[in-house]
Design an enzyme around this catalytic site. Structure first.
Site, short mmCIF file in Angstrom:
data_model
loop_
_atom_site.label_atom_id
_atom_site.label_comp_id
_atom_site.label_asym_id
_atom_site.label_seq_id
_atom_site.Cartn_x
_atom_site.Cartn_y
_atom_site.Cartn_z
N ARG A 194 65.67 -21.35 -89.55
CA ARG A 194 66.27 -22.13 -88.43
C ARG A 194 65.23 -22.47 -87.36
NH1 ARG A 194 68.93 -22.08 -91.93
NH2 ARG A 194 71.12 -21.58 -92.18
N SER A 268 77.39 -22.12 -86.49
CA SER A 268 76.90 -20.80 -86.06
C SER A 268 76.28 -20.91 -84.68
CB SER A 268 75.83 -20.29 -87.03
OG SER A 268 76.35 -20.25 -88.33
N GLU A 364 71.34 -20.15 -81.68
CA GLU A 364 70.87 -21.22 -82.58
C GLU A 364 71.11 -22.58 -81.93
OE1 GLU A 364 72.10 -20.82 -86.77
OE2 GLU A 364 72.45 -22.97 -86.78
C1 LIG Z 1 80.98 -27.16 -88.28
C2 LIG Z 1 79.47 -27.05 -88.26
C3 LIG Z 1 78.83 -26.46 -89.33
C4 LIG Z 1 77.44 -26.35 -89.33
N1 LIG Z 1 76.84 -25.79 -90.41
C5 LIG Z 1 75.49 -25.66 -90.44
C6 LIG Z 1 74.85 -25.09 -91.58
O1 LIG Z 1 75.49 -24.72 -92.56
N2 LIG Z 1 73.50 -24.97 -91.55
C7 LIG Z 1 72.75 -25.40 -90.49
O2 LIG Z 1 71.52 -25.26 -90.54
N3 LIG Z 1 73.33 -25.97 -89.41
C8 LIG Z 1 74.66 -26.11 -89.36
N4 LIG Z 1 75.27 -26.68 -88.26
C9 LIG Z 1 74.45 -27.11 -87.13
C10 LIG Z 1 74.11 -28.62 -87.13
O3 LIG Z 1 74.93 -29.32 -88.01
C11 LIG Z 1 72.65 -28.85 -87.53
O4 LIG Z 1 71.78 -28.16 -86.67
C12 LIG Z 1 72.27 -30.34 -87.50
O5 LIG Z 1 71.00 -30.52 -88.06
C13 LIG Z 1 72.28 -30.91 -86.08
O6 LIG Z 1 72.13 -32.31 -86.19
P1 LIG Z 1 72.50 -33.29 -85.03
O7 LIG Z 1 72.04 -34.65 -85.42
O8 LIG Z 1 73.91 -33.15 -84.67
O9 LIG Z 1 71.54 -32.73 -83.86
P2 LIG Z 1 71.81 -32.76 -82.30
O10 LIG Z 1 72.80 -31.71 -81.96
O11 LIG Z 1 72.05 -34.13 -81.83
O12 LIG Z 1 70.37 -32.28 -81.78
C14 LIG Z 1 69.86 -31.00 -82.09
C15 LIG Z 1 68.45 -30.88 -81.49
O13 LIG Z 1 67.57 -31.78 -82.12
C16 LIG Z 1 67.02 -32.73 -81.19
N5 LIG Z 1 67.00 -34.02 -81.90
C17 LIG Z 1 68.04 -34.64 -82.49
N6 LIG Z 1 67.63 -35.75 -83.15
C18 LIG Z 1 66.29 -35.82 -82.97
C19 LIG Z 1 65.27 -36.73 -83.40
N7 LIG Z 1 65.56 -37.79 -84.17
N8 LIG Z 1 63.99 -36.49 -83.02
C20 LIG Z 1 63.67 -35.43 -82.25
N9 LIG Z 1 64.59 -34.54 -81.80
C21 LIG Z 1 65.88 -34.73 -82.17
C22 LIG Z 1 67.93 -32.69 -79.99
O14 LIG Z 1 67.24 -33.03 -78.80
C23 LIG Z 1 68.38 -31.23 -80.00
O15 LIG Z 1 67.40 -30.41 -79.40
C24 LIG Z 1 76.67 -26.81 -88.23
C25 LIG Z 1 77.32 -27.43 -87.15
C26 LIG Z 1 78.72 -27.56 -87.17
C27 LIG Z 1 79.40 -28.25 -86.02
#
Ligand SMILES: Cc1cc2nc3c(=O)[nH]c(=O)nc-3n(C[C@H](O)[C@H](O)[C@H](O)COP(=O)(O)OP(=O)(O)OC[C@H]3O[C@@H](n4cnc5c(N)ncnc54)[C@H](O)[C@@H]3O)c2cc1C
Length: 368
Positions: A194, A268, A364
């Site tokens: 992570r 998580s 996380e």
């Molecule tokens: C129901 C649920 C289940 C989940 N299950 C998992 C799982 O099984 N495994 C897991 O690893 N995670 C899981 N997650 C967490 C999440 O889905 C991941 O971390 C995902 O990659 C976040 O993507 P996002 O686009 O929503 O990021 P965001 O929440 O929009 O951003 C996350 C971080 O990345 C930065 N960021 C976003 N896009 C960019 C970009 N293009 N360039 C630079 N920085 C950027 C943001 O500034 C922030 O710091 C889960 C979340 C939920 C709600």
């Protein structure tokens, strides 16, 4: 400056009925006082002082070259993907840049190996489905993880025995100070559990613009982890392919995890703590049921959910904030919670786990 993303042949996928992007898309526009409620999976009702969507490298370059980005200072901007790993604890006083570029392209094949590049603004599960539908294996265990492609390398997303680093080839990112496009190899991303360089010293410095994956037409499916085997057996599938594994993972996730559309959450909330083998051994003497897994070197990964559950938090609710009734690792917003209330709850959980087990839980989720 000609962006490298275009040089490498990654163009947005367009329907023949669409106008050329330059004719129908507005230029980079900053709007004021935008609600972020729809843009974060906790559904925190906060506002961003300034907000803009970036759909093309030109938008990013305009933001930089016009000085609009610099105006908000080094820490005055936040890059947003799907908002599924963020907890907003307050209104955001700077500029939120929501990455919305689109396009998926398989551009090089060698025997069974296929290189596929996806734009950062593509929905992650949509992309995984595209790969499965094309018979490109490797990412199927990561089905249904919320968020966008651009965020997947940031915390090296993982589930059911697979991490994104396992299929990662490289990524292109734009330096938010200079506008230069830089290609990061797998080694340069410094992936860990992570974690990556983008969560550490390069946090907020680059926009990840596209990610290239090395996939396989003849992939060996990975079904040893979690309940996948059982789910495949329930589906009466003896010789699973990648689409079967994807479906099994989708079924398991539907049955286990709360849908953020119905109940605000970010998956998580804490990482599973990684501790020394010796420390874990001592802990096991006091807590024989301790749930742990071998990690790299002489380390052991403890199940954070188990630790939280032992402290009595599972199913806890106080007003609009709580701990999910069947997943102690998931903090939830039951409606009108404030991010600060959720953060207070997270701190209480951290303290009680530390008091009982001497283990520090690391968040996380990104706290804003
Ligand atoms: C129901 C649920 C289940 C989940 N299950 C998992 C799982 O099984 N495994 C897991 O690893 N995670 C899981 N997650 C967490 C999440 O889905 C991941 O971390 C995902 O990659 C976040 O993507 P996002 O686009 O929503 O990021 P965001 O929440 O929009 O951003 C996350 C971080 O990345 C930065 N960021 C976003 N896009 C960019 C970009 N293009 N360039 C630079 N920085 C950027 C943001 O500034 C922030 O710091 C889960 C979340 C939920 C709600």
């Amino acid at each position: 400056m000609q962006p490298q993303a275009a040089k490498n042949g990654l163009y947005p996928v367009q329907s023949p009925f669409q106008l050329p992007i330059s004719l129908c898309q507005p230029m980079f526009t900053i709007i004021e006082n935008v609600s972020l409620r729809a843009y974060n999976s906790f559904h925190m009702d906060v506002k961003s002082r300034y907000y803009a969507e970036v759909k093309s490298t030109e938008d990013v370059h305009e933001a930089i070259e016009s000085g609009k980005l610099a105006k908000f200072g080094e820490n005055g901007h936040l890059i947003l993907g799907g908002g599924s790993n963020i907890l907003f604890t307050r209104d955001y006083d700077g500029l939120v840049l929501r990455v919305s570029n689109k396009g998926i392209e398989s551009h090089f094949e060698e025997h069974d190996t296929v290189f596929v590049t996806a734009s950062a603004g593509e929905n992650w599960h949509g992309f995984v489905t595209w790969c499965v539908d094309h018979g490109y294996g490797g990412l199927e265990n990561l089905s249904l993880i919320p968020g966008n492609v651009g965020s997947c390398p940031i915390q090296n997303i993982g589930a059911y025995g697979v991490e994104v680093k396992d299929c990662f080839h490289s990524l292109e990112a734009i330096d938010l100070k200079t506008g230069e496009v830089r290609v990061f190899s797998k080694e340069e991303c410094r992936f860990d559990y992570r974690d990556s360089i983008f969560k550490q010293e390069l946090k907020g410095k680059y926009i990840i613009w596209s990610v290239t994956f090395k996939l396989n037409r003849n992939a060996q499916v990975q079904i040893e982890y979690g309940a996948i085997k059982q789910e495949l057996s329930d589906l009466e599938i003896d010789y699973p392919g990648i689409s079967d594994v994807s479906q099994a993972v989708i079924n398991i996730r539907h049955s286990k995890l709360p849908d953020p559309e119905k109940l605000g959450n970010a998956g998580s909330f804490f990482k599973n703590p990684v501790v020394d083998l010796k420390f874990a051994g001592k802990l096991k003497e006091s807590f024989p049921n301790l749930v742990s897994y071998p990690a790299n070197g002489d380390k052991v990964k403890l199940a954070a959910g188990w630790l939280i559950e032992q402290c009595g938090w599972k199913g806890f609710r106080d007003g609009y904030v709580g701990v999910h009734e069947s997943q102690a690792l998931i903090l939830v917003n039951y409606g009108n919670a404030k991010g600060s209330e959720l953060l207070t709850l997270a701190h209480k959980i951290q303290n009680s786990v530390y008091d009982r087990f001497g283990v520090k839980l690391e968040m996380e989720v990104n706290i804003i």
